[in-house]
Every structure is written in structure tokens, then in C-alpha cells.
Design an enzyme around this catalytic site. Structure first.
Site, PDB file in Angstrom:
ATOM      1  N   ASN A 194       1.409   0.308   5.651  1.00  0.00           N
ATOM      2  CA  ASN A 194       2.063  -0.155   4.557  1.00  0.00           C
ATOM      3  C   ASN A 194       2.745  -1.353   4.238  1.00  0.00           C
ATOM      4  OD1 ASN A 194       3.341  -0.800   1.215  1.00  0.00           O
ATOM      5  ND2 ASN A 194       4.534   0.915   2.291  1.00  0.00           N
ATOM      6  N   ASP A 233      -3.455  -8.573   8.234  1.00  0.00           N
ATOM      7  CA  ASP A 233      -2.174  -8.283   9.890  1.00  0.00           C
ATOM      8  C   ASP A 233      -2.491  -7.303   9.932  1.00  0.00           C
ATOM      9  OD1 ASP A 233      -1.848  -7.192   6.501  1.00  0.00           O
ATOM     10  OD2 ASP A 233      -0.074  -7.764   7.127  1.00  0.00           O
ATOM     11  N   GLU A 238       3.655  -6.208   4.951  1.00  0.00           N
ATOM     12  CA  GLU A 238       3.318  -7.339   5.260  1.00  0.00           C
ATOM     13  C   GLU A 238       4.018  -8.132   6.264  1.00  0.00           C
ATOM     14  OE1 GLU A 238       0.795  -8.825   3.484  1.00  0.00           O
ATOM     15  OE2 GLU A 238       0.922  -7.693   1.758  1.00  0.00           O
ATOM     16  N   SER A 290      11.885 -12.046  -5.231  1.00  0.00           N
ATOM     17  CA  SER A 290      13.351 -11.988  -5.019  1.00  0.00           C
ATOM     18  C   SER A 290      14.539 -12.103  -4.389  1.00  0.00           C
ATOM     19  CB  SER A 290      13.656  -9.888  -5.578  1.00  0.00           C
ATOM     20  OG  SER A 290      13.724  -9.097  -4.196  1.00  0.00           O
ATOM     21  N   ALA A 315      -4.642  -4.784  -2.315  1.00  0.00           N
ATOM     22  CA  ALA A 315      -4.708  -5.864  -1.627  1.00  0.00           C
ATOM     23  C   ALA A 315      -4.555  -7.587  -1.895  1.00  0.00           C
ATOM     24  CB  ALA A 315      -6.323  -6.157  -1.570  1.00  0.00           C
ATOM     25  N   CYS A 325       0.411  -1.089   0.298  1.00  0.00           N
ATOM     26  CA  CYS A 325      -0.227   0.011  -0.070  1.00  0.00           C
ATOM     27  C   CYS A 325       0.995   1.110   0.026  1.00  0.00           C
ATOM     28  CB  CYS A 325      -1.003   0.093   1.245  1.00  0.00           C
ATOM     29  SG  CYS A 325      -1.680  -1.420   1.281  1.00  0.00           S
ATOM     30  N   ILE A 337      15.000 -10.575 -17.775  1.00  0.00           N
ATOM     31  CA  ILE A 337      15.165 -10.045 -18.751  1.00  0.00           C
ATOM     32  C   ILE A 337      15.927  -9.889 -19.569  1.00  0.00           C
ATOM     33  CG2 ILE A 337      15.489  -7.959 -17.167  1.00  0.00           C
ATOM     34  CD1 ILE A 337      13.742  -5.923 -19.411  1.00  0.00           C
TER      35      ILE A 337
END
Length: 639
Positions: free
Chosen positions: A80, A102, A82, A372, A56, A2, A299
Site C-alpha cells: 500500500n 513500483d 507509493e 497537501s 490504480a 491501496c 473548504i
């Protein structure tokens, strides 16, 4: 994932009736961070407004909507990020639950344990704003490793905060001055490290810190709730005695758990895959814990020496992932460059920002969350400076200072000759390696290990001749009482500065610009604690970094698919600035324009530009730092 923003007004600076519209505009400026929904909350009486944009990921129902109120009504939160261990925390809390997010767990924990303990208990990535209705106090907090951004400061006497600077541009009478000290830092290192920001009066909240603010405050002192140096100190005092095989098993098990926690999602997820050690390990541990092929994304480049897509494709084929690849052309780079000033709304100049954004855009067409491998280098000894730096420094430190520069020239001559013999038919590759060695060896004429490290990290060591006004601020945190090998000391410094300031800023802005959430298993606090207990010889061995991580990866991917020179996520920038990007760059570096602006020395800039265009020496990184500031400045003046 967020975006958050808000304003705490001074009593005589903003009409409280304007708070809802102010909050709405600030939140709308962060739309790409949370396109699924938005919300605001205001208290006219207490002079506070919070804004939120929602992407979301967990609990897609309206019960996850923010800003969210505690059951008691005391706290309001805009969050903002997790919290990966939120289900574990939920099981420990006695609370009148309304949903399954959460965010609600955070509120319950704060009501039960208080703010500081809650922050220590959380494993996650986050930027949090909490308003305490009872104490009329605003608390801002940032995660341990700086994965999520959070700016705060003062604008026209009001306290403001936001995930990105662009939210501040919506405020009435917003006309900040450029922080020339921060500009020095940008020119030297390609990023601006916390607590500095490009604007005077605005600060980045440092990783693992929180700050508390009350209406009318004119300054504040952030406080740590967690300390990476303390974790490092404990780890080095309680070194693991595990054998290589047992250490490999321990690292494998902990990494599996970290990856599993970050695969928690109610929306599609995948992984970035370069074919290198870190991303391949993450992809392998995702695939082994998934019941279906995971989605992987990479990429590639047409230019020889930069394209790692074939390696990623081979790793994906071995793992059995659903692999997607896209090739970046100079034309695509040209199309992306005008967007960079908006994507990175504070000037930022790590040139891998271009492929990072493009691979994020590509992945977002298929998934909403991507894991990542960022953080593996700093944690497990992956960068070349950890391997080569101590040896060179220890050697030259035995000599008087006046002999070090001649020694560097001799070492460069010997190594360049060796490269030419080994690569007689690859002139461009040989020249590139020789230039890298030149940049490396020219830095050894220094007096202290701290100076040597800074020179290894810097793009431009002479910002005083480039930036007009100000001075270069100190980059290095003061580390006292730590008994570390030089390589470990550099790893810790990178984790405290380069990782949050460059790597995480690059990934966060590139991904959130396309509403993609990224997660980094290597930032897990339990993994960090385990890794710092491992002795250095299990990280760096045989002139190779990440030795122990390689042993984990070889359990899932054949060594032959992995072992090759490390190139990083780089682009052929030197060639592009002499070719398809030349006209764009020349316009931004025009001496008359620089003189009118008054930030950069036109003569110094022109010398760098001419040297690069002559082909005698590549100046692409120094030029890119300048170009990213110039491009950002132009965007601010036209917005």
C-alpha cells in the site's frame, strides 16, 4: 494507494481450507482504499493468506495487480503506497521486468538487497506485507513518517494484519476487549499513538519500523530501519552555515524536487489549498512546474473567525490555478458525523476530521491524487508552542513552583485586558483569544519541560477522573544525547508522535474513505535532513515560525496575501455543540448509557457538558474526544 490485510494461522486454530474466504472478507472490508481491483493469495501448506485492494495510480495495467510474486517465486508482496524514487531504483537493479509498477521494483530490490536495505533505499509512503516462502516468515513494514497505517496483532491465536481495523471485524469469533490505557490516551490527546491501539492484543506498527513474524509466534519486537532522532542528531552536529538567501535557495530547490516527485501520476491530481503558508507553498511549486493550471481545493465556513476560503481564493487567483471551493454548513456536519466512526474505524477525535473528509470528498469528484502541506509545521517550526512555549517556560522556570500559578493568572489578566482594548468591537473574537490564552497559561504550573510540553499538547490532563480503569501510557519517546533547543525538542517530539498519530491518521482515513490518494512533500527524507541542518533562527524569527519557508513562498506569492494569524483547519465546534449538534451529543452522553457501558465516569462527563452548555467555558475539545469514542462504540455494537 491501496489497502492490505492478511492472516498467518496457528496450526490448530483455523482450517487452512477457509483461508481464501477469510482473506476475501478482510480485503472486501477495505474496498474504499482500493476500488479499482482486489486480489488474494493463499498458501494452504504454509498457512498464510494475503489480501489486497488496489487504487490504480502508477502502471494501470494488469501487470500492477497484487498480491505480486517475485520472479524467483520466493517472495509474495501486498503493498500500500507509493515509492517516489522507484524509477531510480529500477535503473540500479538487474531484473527480468514484467511491468512498470513500483511494487515490482520493491520485489526486485528485496531479492537483490534484502528487506532492511530495501526499506532504507526507498523514498515513499507505504505499508508493506512480504511473505518469504523459503523462510516462512512474514515481514510488515511502515514508512518513515507514518503516512500509511498498519495494524497487527493476534486474534484467536492467529497473527493478523491490516491497513484498517475494520478488516479484523470480518474474522470469525472476533470479540476483542477495549484497551483502557489506549482510551486514556484518546481522552487526553484526541488520538491513540503507536504502538497502542483501541483493542487489546492489537498494535500499530510504529513509523520507520518493521516486524518479522513466524507461524506460532506469540509476540514480536519491531525493529527500526531509519531513525529520525539520528537524522536530527547529525543535522545539529553539522549545522548549515548558509546565509539567509542561500538557505532560501536551498530550501526552494529541495522542495521543488519533492513536489515534482509527488506529481508523478497516471491519473488526475491536484492540491488542497487553505491559503496558509504550507499549502500555498505546495500549490505554488506545483503550478510553477506544471504546463497547465493545477486544480486546487478548499473548504469554507459561514461562521466568522473560521472561514479562510477567501484567502485561499486570493492565493489561487494569483497563482492561476483552477480553483474549487465549497462551504461547510452545520447541516453538512450533521450528515457527516454518523459516518465518522466508519471512516475512522479506530476512535479518533481531532475535530478537523470533518472538514478534512469533506474537502477530500469534494476533491475526489475532480482528481484521484491530491498533494497537501501537512508536515511543514513540525519540520520548520510552525506551531505557536514552538514560538511562545520556550519563552514562557524559561521565564517561569526561574521562579519557585509555588509562585508559578499566581504568575500565570497575572499574565492572563494582563493579556486579556490588552485583547479587549485592541478588539473592542469584536467581543466574540476577543473572548476566543482570551480563552486560548487561559488554556495556555494555566499549563505553566509544571515542574519539568517535559510536563509543560505534554500539558500544551493535551486536551484533558485529568483522564484518571474520566476513564474507568487502566492508566495513561507514556506518550514521549526517550531522546538521549541530543543537544536541542527546547523548541527543536518539541518539534522532534511532535514529528514522532502527533504527526503520525493525529495528522497523518486524519488525512489518510478521510481521503481513503473516498478513494483519494494524498501525498505530503514535507515528509521527504532529503528535505527532512536539510531542514534539520538549518539553525533554529532560520525557522523561528521575530516571534514567527516557519521564517525560512515564508521566504520561499514570497518568491511566488505576495506577502500581503499570506500574513495573517494562524487559525488551523478548525470548525466552530463550540457553537455547534450548543446548537445543531446538541441533541445528538446529549443522547451519546446520557448518564444511564455511560453507566451501563462502564468505560467513562458519568459524573465527570456531565460536569463537562453542563459547563459547556452554560457558556462559562468552552469544553468542546474534551467533549469531542468523549463523543467520538461514544459514537465509535455505538457503531461497533450495531455492526
Amino acid at each position: 494507494m491501496c489497502g492490505i490485510a492478511g492472516i498467518l494461522i496457528a496450526r490448530d486454530r483455523v482450517d487452512a481450507a477457509s483461508l481464501p474466504s477469510l482473506a476475501q472478507r478482510m480485503g472486501d472490508a477495505l474496498y474504499t482504499r482500493g476500488p479499482d481491483s482486489g486480489g488474494i493469495w493463499c498458501s494452504h501448506e504454509q498457512g498464510i493468506a494475503l489480501a489486497h485492494r488496489r487504487l490504480a495510480i502508477i502502471d494501470l495495467s494488469p501487470e500492477g495487480h497484487q498480491p505480486m510474486h517475485a520472479v524467483s517465486g520466493r517472495y509474495v508482496i501486498s503493498f500500500n503506497g507509493e515509492i517516489y524514487n522507484y524509477q531510480e531504483l529500477r535503473a540500479r537493479l538487474n531484473y527480468s521486468w514484467r511491468g512498470h509498477s513500483d511494487t515490482e521494483v520493491l520485489l526486485a530490490a528485496i531479492e537483490t538487497w534484502g528487506i532492511e536495505r530495501t526499506l532504507r533505499e526507498c523514498d515513499g509512503m507505504f505499508a508493506i506485507a512480504i511473505w518469504d516462502m523459503q523462510e516462512q516468515c512474514l515481514t510488515l513494514a511502515r514508512d518513515r513518517m507514518g503516512e500509511k497505517p498498519l495494524y497487527y496483532g493476534w486474534a484467536n491465536g492467529n497473527i493478523v494484519f491490516a491497513s484498517e481495523l475494520k478488516a479484523f471485524t470480518t474474522l470469525p469469533n472476533w470479540s476483542p476487549s477495549i484497551n483502557r490505557n489506549a482510551l486514556h490516551m484518546l481522552m487526553g490527546y484526541s488520538y491513540i499513538a503507536a504502538p497502542h491501539a483501541i483493542y487489546e492484543g492489537i498494535h500499530k506498527l510504529a513509523a520507520a519500523h518493521y516486524v518479522q513474524l513466524k507461524r506460532g509466534d506469540t509476540h514480536a519486537t519491531p525493529l527500526p530501519y531509519w531513525s529520525l532522532p539520528a537524522v536530527v542528531e547529525y543535522g545539529t552536529q553539522h549545522r548549515s552555515s548558509l546565509s539567509d538567501s542561500d538557505a532560501t535557495e536551498a530550501l526552494d530547490a529541495q522542495l521543488r524536487l519533492c513536489v515534482k516527485e509527488r506529481m508523478m501520476s497516471d491519473v488526475p491530481l491536484g492540491a488542497f489549498l487553505s491559503g496558509g503558508i504550507d499549502s500555498s507553498t505546495i500549490a505554488a511549486l506545483m503550478q510553477v512546474q506544471s504546463t497547465r493550471p493545477i486544480k486546487t481545493f478548499t473548504i469554507g465556513f459561514a461562521e466568522q473567525g473560521f472561514d479562510e476560503a477567501p484567502f485561499a481564493k486570493a492565493v489561487a487567483a494569483h497563482l492561476g490555478t483552477e480553483h474549487h471551493e465549497i462551504y461547510l454548513s452545520p447541516q453538512q456536519a450533521l450528515e457527516v458525523i454518523p459516518q465518522l466512526a466508519t471512516i475512522y474505524d479506530e476512535p479518533f477525535a481531532d475535530s478537523s476530521q470533518i472538514p478534512t473528509h469533506l474537502v477530500s470528498h469534494f476533491a475526489r469528484q475532480h482528481v484521484t491524487v491530491a498533494l497537501s502541506g501537512d508536515g511543514g509545521d513540525e519540520l520548520l517550526g510552525g506551531y505557536n508552542r514552538y514560538v511562545r512555549g520556550p519563552t514562557i517556560w524559561n521565564t517561569v522556570n526561574l521562579l519557585p513552583h509555588q509562585l508559578r500559578i499566581p504568575l500565570a493568572a497575572l499574565m492572563l489578566q494582563l493579556h486579556t485586558g490588552l485583547i479587549s482594548k485592541l478588539l473592542p468591537n469584536h467581543n466574540s473574537t476577543a473572548a476566543r483569544l482570551a480563552r486560548k490564552l487561559g488554556n495556555y497559561y494555566e499549563k505553566i504550573g509544571t515542574r519539568t519541560p517535559e510536563d509543560f510540553y505534554l500539558k500544551l499538547c493535551s486536551i484533558n490532563e485529568h483522564t484518571e477522573s474520566l476513564v474507568i480503569g487502566g492508566h495513561a501510557p507514556d506518550l514521549l519517546p526517550k531522546l538521549q544525547g541530543l543537544n536541542l533547543d527546547y523548541a527543536e525538542w518539541m518539534m522532534l517530539q511532535d514529528a514522532l508522535t502527533y504527526f503520525p498519530g493525529d495528522i497523518m491518521a486524519k488525512v489518510d482515513r478521510a481521503s481513503m474513505a473516498v478513494s483519494l490518494e494524498t501525498r505530503t512533500p514535507f515528509t521527504d527524507p532529503d528535505l527532512i535532513a536539510l531542514a534539520w541542518r538549518m539553525p533554529l533562527h532560520q525557522k523561528i524569527r521575530g516571534n514567527k515560525g516557519k521564517w525560512l519557508l515564508r521566504q520561499v513562498l514570497y518568491r511566488y506569492v505576495p506577502e500581503a496575501l499570506i500574513e495573517r494569524p494562524k487559525s488551523g483547519f478548525s470548525i466552530p465546534l463550540a457553537q455547534w455543540l450548543r446548537g445543531p449538534l446538541k441533541g445528538w451529543a446529549a443522547d451519546l452522553l446520557a448518564p444511564d448509557l455511560l453507566k451501563r457501558q462502564g468505560y467513562l465516569n458519568p459524573q465527570t462527563v456531565q460536569q463537562l457538558w453542563n459547563a459547556h452548555q452554560s457558556g462559562g467555558r468552552d469544553m468542546e475539545h474534551r467533549l469531542w474526544n468523549i463523543l467520538m469514542f461514544q459514537s465509535w462504540l455505538a457503531a461497533q455494537q450495531t455492526s
